[in-house]
Design a protein around this motif. Structure first.
Motif, short mmCIF file in Angstrom:
data_model
loop_
_atom_site.label_atom_id
_atom_site.label_comp_id
_atom_site.label_asym_id
_atom_site.label_seq_id
_atom_site.Cartn_x
_atom_site.Cartn_y
_atom_site.Cartn_z
N HIS A 89 0.66 -1.15 0.12
CA HIS A 89 0.10 -0.03 0.10
C HIS A 89 0.96 1.42 -0.04
CE1 HIS A 89 -3.81 -2.05 0.10
NE2 HIS A 89 -3.62 -2.67 1.35
N LEU A 90 1.84 1.20 0.69
CA LEU A 90 2.84 2.36 0.75
C LEU A 90 3.47 2.62 -0.56
CD1 LEU A 90 4.49 2.10 4.40
CD2 LEU A 90 2.57 3.50 3.69
N LEU A 91 3.80 1.46 -0.97
CA LEU A 91 4.65 1.69 -2.45
C LEU A 91 3.75 2.42 -3.47
CD1 LEU A 91 7.14 1.13 -4.38
CD2 LEU A 91 5.94 -1.44 -4.46
N ALA A 92 2.29 1.71 -3.46
CA ALA A 92 1.43 2.38 -4.38
C ALA A 92 1.12 3.87 -4.28
CB ALA A 92 -0.05 1.60 -4.18
N LEU A 93 1.20 4.14 -2.69
CA LEU A 93 0.92 5.53 -2.63
C LEU A 93 2.27 6.39 -3.04
CD1 LEU A 93 -0.59 5.35 1.08
CD2 LEU A 93 -1.94 5.91 -1.29
N LYS A 94 3.33 5.81 -2.76
CA LYS A 94 4.50 6.65 -3.53
C LYS A 94 4.63 6.90 -5.14
CE LYS A 94 9.53 7.14 -3.76
NZ LYS A 94 10.68 6.64 -3.25
#
Length: 204
Positions: A89-94
């Motif tokens: 999820h954090l990767l997608a947000l970045k």
């Protein structure tokens, strides 16, 4: 019954020695309201335990995004596009944050860091409407506060459906509500619509 028929039955019994026999017992008919409630034991964490775990998880995510020791920092320094220790999820947000900068004009070949580029973005970069101006302000604050954004990281291709789910997951925690507006600005649709946009991708 003929002798040949008896022999056939004997042969069938020897070939199928464990053929099960189902015995049907008479049961009393009853209405659904009269039916006994089954006693079901559910194995797993109870609701209080799940709620506590959810709160701990959200606090962990908030800490990741509120300090320069964010787990996103591990992404920016990697020389490969395969990241296994990072929350997807954090990767997608970045990725959506990097994509927004690219849409404004950031180039990977530039000698300017991503943070420096975002810092220099004009106040009307996302538009002149109130929500767009406020979005840019929140966007700049996040990029400036997290060292993960010194570099855009390796190029990636991401599906709108994955990013929409990541945004909804983060916004659902009550944090970074402006990410929903960023999604709308990048994709031209709301998060709810993005979750159904199969085949729509962005490149970072």
């Amino acid at each position: 019954m003929s002798e040949s028929e008896n022999e056939s039955e004997d042969d069938f019994g020897r070939a199928n020695p464990e053929t099960p026999t189902t015995v049907f017992e008479d049961t009393q008919q009853m209405s659904p309201d009269e039916a006994p409630v089954p006693n079901i034991l559910v194995l797993g964490p109870d609701a209080r335990s799940q709620h506590k775990h959810s709160q701990q998880h959200q606090r962990g995510i908030q800490q990741k995004w509120s300090s320069t020791s964010s787990t996103l920092s591990g992404y920016s320094g990697s020389s490969t596009s395969t990241i296994t220790s990072e929350d997807p999820h954090l990767l997608a947000l970045k990725l959506i944050i990097v994509r927004a900068a690219i849409m404004i004009g950031y180039q990977r070949s530039s000698s300017m860091s991503l943070q420096s580029f975002v810092k220099a973005m004009p106040s009307n970069s996302f538009g002149r409407e109130a929500w767009q101006v406020q979005l840019l302000d929140q966007y700049k604050k996040l990029v400036a506060s997290d060292q993960a954004f010194r570099s855009p990281g390796p190029a990636r291709r991401a599906a709108a459906t994955d990013i929409a789910r990541a945004v909804r997951w983060m916004v659902g925690s009550g944090q970074y509500l402006w990410l929903a507006d960023l999604f709308r600005w990048v994709f031209g649709c709301r998060v709810e619509e993005g979750e159904m946009r199969e085949g729509l991708y962005i490149q970072t």
